[in-house]
Design an enzyme around this catalytic site. Structure first.
Site, PDB file in Angstrom:
ATOM      1  N   GLY A  14     -30.638   3.751   9.218  1.00 34.81           N
ATOM      2  CA  GLY A  14     -29.676   4.792   9.568  1.00 34.81           C
ATOM      3  C   GLY A  14     -30.010   5.511  10.848  1.00 34.81           C
ATOM      4  O   GLY A  14     -29.588   6.649  11.063  1.00 34.81           O
ATOM      5  N   ALA A  16     -29.030   5.187  13.890  1.00 37.95           N
ATOM      6  CA  ALA A  16     -27.986   5.480  14.867  1.00 37.95           C
ATOM      7  C   ALA A  16     -27.077   6.590  14.359  1.00 37.95           C
ATOM      8  O   ALA A  16     -26.099   6.956  15.015  1.00 37.95           O
ATOM      9  CB  ALA A  16     -27.150   4.228  15.168  1.00 37.95           C
ATOM     10  N   GLY A  17     -27.411   7.134  13.192  1.00 38.23           N
ATOM     11  CA  GLY A  17     -26.665   8.244  12.630  1.00 38.23           C
ATOM     12  C   GLY A  17     -27.212   9.576  13.106  1.00 38.23           C
ATOM     13  O   GLY A  17     -27.792   9.684  14.184  1.00 38.23           O
ATOM     14  N   PHE A  18     -27.083  10.585  12.289  1.00 41.63           N
ATOM     15  CA  PHE A  18     -27.374  11.961  12.710  1.00 41.63           C
ATOM     16  C   PHE A  18     -28.870  12.271  12.701  1.00 41.63           C
ATOM     17  O   PHE A  18     -29.542  12.206  13.735  1.00 41.63           O
ATOM     18  CB  PHE A  18     -26.595  12.920  11.814  1.00 41.63           C
ATOM     19  CG  PHE A  18     -26.915  14.376  12.011  1.00 41.63           C
ATOM     20  CD1 PHE A  18     -27.111  14.896  13.283  1.00 41.63           C
ATOM     21  CD2 PHE A  18     -27.006  15.227  10.920  1.00 41.63           C
ATOM     22  CE1 PHE A  18     -27.401  16.248  13.461  1.00 41.63           C
ATOM     23  CE2 PHE A  18     -27.288  16.564  11.084  1.00 41.63           C
ATOM     24  CZ  PHE A  18     -27.484  17.074  12.353  1.00 41.63           C
ATOM     25  N   ILE A  19     -29.439  12.570  11.554  1.00 39.67           N
ATOM     26  CA  ILE A  19     -30.848  12.961  11.497  1.00 39.67           C
ATOM     27  C   ILE A  19     -31.733  11.802  11.939  1.00 39.67           C
ATOM     28  O   ILE A  19     -32.709  11.986  12.677  1.00 39.67           O
ATOM     29  CB  ILE A  19     -31.242  13.411  10.074  1.00 39.67           C
ATOM     30  CG1 ILE A  19     -30.336  14.543   9.597  1.00 39.67           C
ATOM     31  CG2 ILE A  19     -32.703  13.875  10.052  1.00 39.67           C
ATOM     32  CD1 ILE A  19     -30.576  14.945   8.147  1.00 39.67           C
ATOM     33  N   THR A 133     -32.132  14.890  -0.959  1.00 42.17           N
ATOM     34  CA  THR A 133     -31.375  16.104  -0.660  1.00 42.17           C
ATOM     35  C   THR A 133     -31.677  17.202  -1.664  1.00 42.17           C
ATOM     36  O   THR A 133     -32.021  16.910  -2.826  1.00 42.17           O
ATOM     37  CB  THR A 133     -29.864  15.798  -0.693  1.00 42.17           C
ATOM     38  OG1 THR A 133     -29.114  17.020  -0.634  1.00 42.17           O
ATOM     39  CG2 THR A 133     -29.476  15.057  -1.965  1.00 42.17           C
ATOM     40  N   ASP A 134     -31.514  18.446  -1.249  1.00 41.85           N
ATOM     41  CA  ASP A 134     -31.678  19.566  -2.184  1.00 41.85           C
ATOM     42  C   ASP A 134     -30.596  19.565  -3.265  1.00 41.85           C
ATOM     43  O   ASP A 134     -30.739  20.204  -4.308  1.00 41.85           O
ATOM     44  CB  ASP A 134     -31.697  20.905  -1.455  1.00 41.85           C
ATOM     45  CG  ASP A 134     -30.424  21.202  -0.661  1.00 41.85           C
ATOM     46  OD1 ASP A 134     -29.502  20.366  -0.652  1.00 41.85           O
ATOM     47  OD2 ASP A 134     -30.360  22.281  -0.033  1.00 41.85           O
ATOM     48  N   GLU A 135     -29.518  18.817  -3.043  1.00 34.06           N
ATOM     49  CA  GLU A 135     -28.424  18.806  -4.021  1.00 34.06           C
ATOM     50  C   GLU A 135     -28.821  18.142  -5.342  1.00 34.06           C
ATOM     51  O   GLU A 135     -28.127  18.312  -6.348  1.00 34.06           O
ATOM     52  CB  GLU A 135     -27.181  18.136  -3.435  1.00 34.06           C
ATOM     53  CG  GLU A 135     -26.588  18.914  -2.274  1.00 34.06           C
ATOM     54  CD  GLU A 135     -25.144  18.532  -1.978  1.00 34.06           C
ATOM     55  OE1 GLU A 135     -24.396  18.234  -2.932  1.00 34.06           O
ATOM     56  OE2 GLU A 135     -24.766  18.540  -0.793  1.00 34.06           O
ATOM     57  N   TYR A 160     -22.227  12.258  -5.369  1.00 32.07           N
ATOM     58  CA  TYR A 160     -23.188  12.038  -4.280  1.00 32.07           C
ATOM     59  C   TYR A 160     -24.594  12.415  -4.724  1.00 32.07           C
ATOM     60  O   TYR A 160     -25.540  11.613  -4.623  1.00 32.07           O
ATOM     61  CB  TYR A 160     -22.781  12.851  -3.049  1.00 32.07           C
ATOM     62  CG  TYR A 160     -23.929  13.131  -2.116  1.00 32.07           C
ATOM     63  CD1 TYR A 160     -24.603  12.091  -1.466  1.00 32.07           C
ATOM     64  CD2 TYR A 160     -24.365  14.444  -1.873  1.00 32.07           C
ATOM     65  CE1 TYR A 160     -25.668  12.340  -0.622  1.00 32.07           C
ATOM     66  CE2 TYR A 160     -25.419  14.695  -1.024  1.00 32.07           C
ATOM     67  CZ  TYR A 160     -26.077  13.657  -0.397  1.00 32.07           C
ATOM     68  OH  TYR A 160     -27.138  13.905   0.437  1.00 32.07           O
ATOM     69  N   LYS A 164     -28.146  10.146  -5.347  1.00 31.62           N
ATOM     70  CA  LYS A 164     -29.418  10.415  -4.666  1.00 31.62           C
ATOM     71  C   LYS A 164     -30.534  10.655  -5.687  1.00 31.62           C
ATOM     72  O   LYS A 164     -31.676  10.235  -5.480  1.00 31.62           O
ATOM     73  CB  LYS A 164     -29.276  11.622  -3.729  1.00 31.62           C
ATOM     74  CG  LYS A 164     -28.345  11.390  -2.543  1.00 31.62           C
ATOM     75  CD  LYS A 164     -28.816  10.267  -1.634  1.00 31.62           C
ATOM     76  CE  LYS A 164     -30.005  10.695  -0.781  1.00 31.62           C
ATOM     77  NZ  LYS A 164     -30.372   9.638   0.208  1.00 31.62           N
TER      78      LYS A 164
END
Length: 356
Positions: A14, A16-19, A133-135, A160, A164
């Site tokens: 991943g 090329a994505g954001f983080i 994720t914190d979710e 989602y 995770k």
């Protein structure tokens, strides 16, 4: 880090994505002796231009590929003598998970399982860092709740977050059964340059830049804790080199704000304060929208990491980037509606794997 666990060849999904792109850029530039292999399928929210800063550097390589392809992943591991995996690739947008949750199960659980199996069979593997994720903790039910530490029970409330959490259990099982050297991270909401504008902050920025009102879910009082992406990239650098195998690390900040206050801050930064009421539109809420997530990052602080960029400075840097690169992702009209359901080509009504 012990000499035995010395790292050199890093496989970053991943990227090329954001983080992932920010972490890749930091590692390539900071550690010229490391070889960074970014692996990405280039779906709708990824963009090779995110990696322009490092594309031509000798210790960087890009491979276009799907995490579902065990043969390709295995070949890349062997060819590049991979000793470290940083796993960012995932379906991440909660709105999408209410529309087509099967894609989240496939990407977040099955995709992670493929990588784990490939890593298990890789004799040179020294680190497998799984980005969660914190979710997964579920909703912080009130504002007096104690911040959740890494031992808190997992109670995800949306598809989602549930996928995770499921992926995390697979990661843990490979550590216990096969001694795979895993580390898990659970992070707050991240914002900054390179983020596809389906998420709150870049979405609001791009709506305002186009003269559109921001779309506030529900009453706008749900809070999130926001971290600037450069701080998060430094957190992964810290965990990569100082984190303990088998442990979980929360990555949290000190910027808990209601969504409506984030919107108002962006409207002010973009010079529309006198038109505040015209730029705010309340829309129906999600099927379920957690009130807040509250985590403690004491374990990560003990490794030497701390948040350095204030929310105000981070917002201004983010607005400046989108002003400059407003066309980075082409036509994003489908992402700017109140409840987008993104497809691989950037359209609406369905979903496909994306990158963090």
């Amino acid at each position: 880090m012990s000499k035995k666990a010395k790292l050199q060849n890093i496989f970053l999904t991943g990227g090329a994505g954001f983080i992932g792109s920010h972490v890749a850029i930091l590692l390539v530039k900071k550690y010229p002796d490391y070889n960074i292999v970014v692996y990405d399928k280039l779906d709708y929210c990824a963009c090779l231009e995110n990696l322009n800063e490092v594309m031509d550097l000798p210790n960087f390589k890009f491979v276009k590929g799907d995490i579902f392809s065990s043969d390709l992943v295995t070949n890349v591991f062997k060819e590049n003598k991979i000793d470290t995996v940083l796993h960012f690739a995932a379906q991440t947008h909660v709105d999408n998970s209410f529309g087509n949750s099967f894609a989240f199960t496939q990407s977040n659980i099955y995709g992670t399982h493929v990588l784990l199996e490939c890593a298990k069979n890789c004799s040179t593997m020294r680190r497998f860092i799984h980005v969660s994720t914190d979710e997964v903790y579920g909703e912080g039910e009130d504002f007096d709740a104690k911040p959740m530490d890494e031992e808190h029970v997992l109670e995800p409330t949306n598809p989602y977050a549930a996928t995770k959490a499921g992926a995390e259990f697979l990661v843990k099982s490979y550590h216990r059964s096969f001694k795979l050297p895993v580390i898990i991270t659970r992070g707050n909401n991240v914002y900054g340059p390179h983020q596809f504008p389906e998420k709150l902050i870049p979405k609001f920025i791009n709506q305002i830049l186009r003269g559109l009102p921001v779309t506030i879910h529900g009453d706008g009082l749900n809070t999130r804790n926001f971290l600037f992406v450069e701080d998060v990239a430094r957190a992964f650098d810290c965990i990569l080199h100082k984190g303990e195998v088998g442990k979980i690390y929360n990555i949290g900040g000190c910027n808990e704000l209601p969504n409506i206050e984030v919107a108002k801050s962006l409207i002010k930064i973009l010079g529309k304060e006198s038109e505040m009421d015209d730029y705010i539109s309340y829309v129906p809420d999600r099927k379920f929208n957690d009130l807040r997530y509250t985590i403690t990052s004491e374990k990560l602080h003990s490794l030497g990491w701390k948040e350095e960029i204030s929310f105000e400075d981070g917002l201004r840097k983010t607005v400046e980037w989108y002003n400059t690169y407003i066309h980075r992702y082409g036509n994003i009209d489908s992402a700017l509606i109140a409840h987008p359901r993104m497809t691989g080509s950037g359209g609406a009504e369905a979903t496909s794997p994306t990158n963090l």
